[in-house]
Design a protein around this motif. Structure first.
Motif, short mmCIF file in Angstrom:
data_model
loop_
_atom_site.label_atom_id
_atom_site.label_comp_id
_atom_site.label_asym_id
_atom_site.label_seq_id
_atom_site.Cartn_x
_atom_site.Cartn_y
_atom_site.Cartn_z
N SER A 37 0.91 -1.06 0.02
CA SER A 37 0.05 0.05 -0.24
C SER A 37 0.75 1.19 0.11
CB SER A 37 -0.95 -0.08 1.06
OG SER A 37 0.06 -0.03 2.40
N LEU A 38 0.45 2.47 -0.42
CA LEU A 38 0.94 3.58 -0.50
C LEU A 38 0.37 4.61 0.24
CD1 LEU A 38 3.77 4.63 -2.12
CD2 LEU A 38 2.28 5.18 -3.93
N ALA A 39 0.87 5.54 0.77
CA ALA A 39 0.28 6.81 1.52
C ALA A 39 1.17 8.01 1.74
CB ALA A 39 -0.31 6.53 2.76
N ALA A 40 0.62 9.07 1.81
CA ALA A 40 1.59 10.36 2.10
C ALA A 40 1.75 10.28 3.44
CB ALA A 40 0.91 11.59 1.55
N GLY A 41 3.02 10.76 3.81
CA GLY A 41 3.26 10.88 5.39
C GLY A 41 2.75 12.15 6.03
N ALA A 55 -5.00 7.90 5.18
CA ALA A 55 -5.27 6.41 4.82
C ALA A 55 -4.82 6.19 3.67
CB ALA A 55 -6.99 6.28 4.41
N ALA A 56 -4.29 5.01 3.40
CA ALA A 56 -3.76 4.14 2.23
C ALA A 56 -4.55 3.60 1.40
CB ALA A 56 -2.64 3.46 2.51
N GLU A 57 -4.26 3.65 0.08
CA GLU A 57 -5.13 2.57 -0.59
C GLU A 57 -4.25 1.49 -1.16
OE1 GLU A 57 -8.13 3.02 -1.61
OE2 GLU A 57 -8.31 4.95 -0.83
N MET A 107 14.09 6.15 11.38
CA MET A 107 14.65 5.55 12.48
C MET A 107 14.08 4.69 13.27
SD MET A 107 17.31 5.62 14.34
CE MET A 107 18.28 7.27 14.02
N GLU A 108 12.54 4.75 13.23
CA GLU A 108 11.75 3.97 13.88
C GLU A 108 11.84 2.65 13.12
OE1 GLU A 108 6.92 3.34 15.22
OE2 GLU A 108 7.78 5.41 14.57
N ALA A 109 11.61 2.70 11.82
CA ALA A 109 11.57 1.54 10.91
C ALA A 109 13.20 0.71 10.70
CB ALA A 109 11.14 1.77 9.40
N GLU A 110 13.98 1.71 10.78
CA GLU A 110 15.58 1.27 11.00
C GLU A 110 15.83 1.05 9.34
OE1 GLU A 110 16.69 -1.76 13.67
OE2 GLU A 110 16.45 -0.54 15.35
N GLU A 111 15.06 1.64 8.49
CA GLU A 111 15.35 1.68 7.09
C GLU A 111 14.68 2.69 6.34
OE1 GLU A 111 13.41 -1.39 4.80
OE2 GLU A 111 12.98 -2.39 6.60
N GLY A 112 14.97 2.82 5.23
CA GLY A 112 14.20 3.99 4.22
C GLY A 112 14.79 4.14 2.98
N VAL A 130 1.67 -3.19 8.00
CA VAL A 130 0.41 -2.76 8.52
C VAL A 130 -0.28 -4.13 9.19
CG1 VAL A 130 -2.10 -2.34 7.74
CG2 VAL A 130 -0.07 -1.09 6.49
N ASP A 131 -0.12 -5.38 8.44
CA ASP A 131 -0.13 -6.66 8.88
C ASP A 131 0.83 -7.73 8.49
OD1 ASP A 131 -1.27 -7.60 6.68
OD2 ASP A 131 -3.13 -6.54 7.22
N GLU A 132 0.71 -8.76 8.66
CA GLU A 132 1.76 -9.89 8.24
C GLU A 132 1.69 -9.92 6.60
OE1 GLU A 132 -0.84 -13.82 8.96
OE2 GLU A 132 0.97 -13.36 10.15
N ASP A 133 0.67 -9.31 6.30
CA ASP A 133 0.43 -9.61 4.67
C ASP A 133 0.81 -8.23 3.57
OD1 ASP A 133 -0.05 -12.51 4.89
OD2 ASP A 133 -1.93 -12.16 5.27
N THR A 134 0.90 -7.07 4.51
CA THR A 134 0.70 -5.66 4.11
C THR A 134 1.78 -5.20 4.49
OG1 THR A 134 -1.77 -5.91 4.10
CG2 THR A 134 -0.74 -3.87 3.41
N LEU A 135 2.43 -4.47 3.43
CA LEU A 135 3.61 -3.44 3.59
C LEU A 135 3.13 -2.16 2.96
CD1 LEU A 135 6.40 -3.38 4.80
CD2 LEU A 135 7.21 -3.88 2.32
N GLN A 136 3.08 -1.27 3.81
CA GLN A 136 2.55 0.07 3.36
C GLN A 136 4.05 1.24 3.19
OE1 GLN A 136 -0.59 2.71 5.10
NE2 GLN A 136 1.08 4.03 5.87
N TRP A 137 4.03 1.61 2.10
CA TRP A 137 5.15 2.62 1.63
C TRP A 137 4.75 4.01 2.22
CZ3 TRP A 137 10.06 0.91 0.65
CH2 TRP A 137 10.19 -0.30 0.35
N THR A 138 5.22 4.79 2.89
CA THR A 138 4.77 6.15 3.37
C THR A 138 5.82 7.13 2.62
OG1 THR A 138 4.30 5.40 5.51
CG2 THR A 138 4.34 7.69 5.14
#
Length: 268
Positions: A37-41, A55-57, A107-112, A130-138
């Motif tokens: 998923s993708l959303a603005a920060g 919210a992300a779509e 820093m919280e994610a330890e990557e970017g 977001v959950d074990e099947d969903t990765l959100q890119w902010t």
């Protein structure tokens, strides 16, 4: 591959160079999570990019991935723009723009990933589960700092050869002193860790030396991860745990340094 950000850095770099297709990038990301998923920060970034906030779509296998690739392509249009992987941890914020929302999230994610020309405004991407099947890119609008120079690949490769030996010695020392002992065979646990890394493939365009460095870094990380998985039944004093942290810290620092050098060499 060590992280979703490293995967996207390498595969997006290959795609921008015309060596990989958009579907290749999608397949590489789906090895991490079946849904992206993708959303603005923040609302400003949302207005600038047209992305949803807060919210992300969901991104699907078709048009969705093109939204993420469009964000990346637009960010690299500026003269001198490029992709930079960041792997910050507390005490080592290298590569982060100071005081930014992107820096806090990375820093919280330890990557970017930072995308843009040093000294100007650009784009930051941070993956969050977001959950074990969903990765959100902010997506963040952020200043692009002057990058910390990477070590030479030859130096990184030598450091990883030394680190493999040092990590194995450290694991043996901990087993001998009783910290981290258990019924499981450490070699099998290390193989399990390496199997998880090996699910994430490199682009064929990545230089062979960079791939070797990334593989060696994964090997060291697997050894350290196993060494740090102390069973609850294994007693350890505060001083013993501090000694373990002192033993491992320089090895983790070497891993991050090597991974950054290799990823940037492979994404050019």
């Amino acid at each position: 591959m060590c992280s979703p950000s490293a995967t996207l850095t390498l595969w997006a770099g290959s795609w921008l160079a015309g060596r990989s297709a958009p579907d290749d990038v999608l397949d590489a990301l789906r090895a991490w999570a079946s849904r992206q998923s993708l959303a603005a920060g923040d609302p400003v970034t949302g207005g600038h990019t047209g992305l949803p906030w807060p919210a992300a779509e969901p991104l699907d296998a078709g048009s969705g991935i093109m939204v993420l690739l469009k964000v990346i392509r637009e960010a690299v249009r500026a003269p001198g723009a490029h992709l930079r992987l960041v792997l910050p941890v507390p005490g080592d914020p290298r590569g982060l723009p100071v005081g930014s929302e992107f820096a806090t999230a990375a820093m919280e994610a330890e990557e970017g990933i930072l995308i843009g020309a040093p000294g100007s405004d650009g784009t930051g991407l941070v993956p969050q589960w977001v959950d074990e099947d969903t990765l959100q890119w902010t997506v963040y609008r952020t200043a692009i700092p002057t990058p910390v120079p990477d070590v030479a690949l030859g130096e990184a490769e030598y450091a990883m050869r030394e680190a493999v030996r040092d990590a194995a010695d450290a694991l043996m020392r901990l087993q001998t002193t009783g910290i981290g002992t258990g019924d499981d065979d450490p070699r099998e646990l290390i193989e399990d860790e390496l199997a998880a890394y090996s699910r994430h493939q490199y682009p064929d365009s990545a230089p062979l030396r960079a791939r070797r460095i990334l593989d060696s870094a994964d090997h060291v990380a697997a050894i350290l991860t196993v060494a740090q998985q102390t069973p609850t039944s294994s007693p350890a004093s505060a001083s013993a745990m501090q000694a373990q942290e002192t033993l491992f810290r320089p090895l983790w620092n070497a891993i991050r340094t090597a991974r950054l050098a290799a990823a940037h060499a492979a994404s050019v």
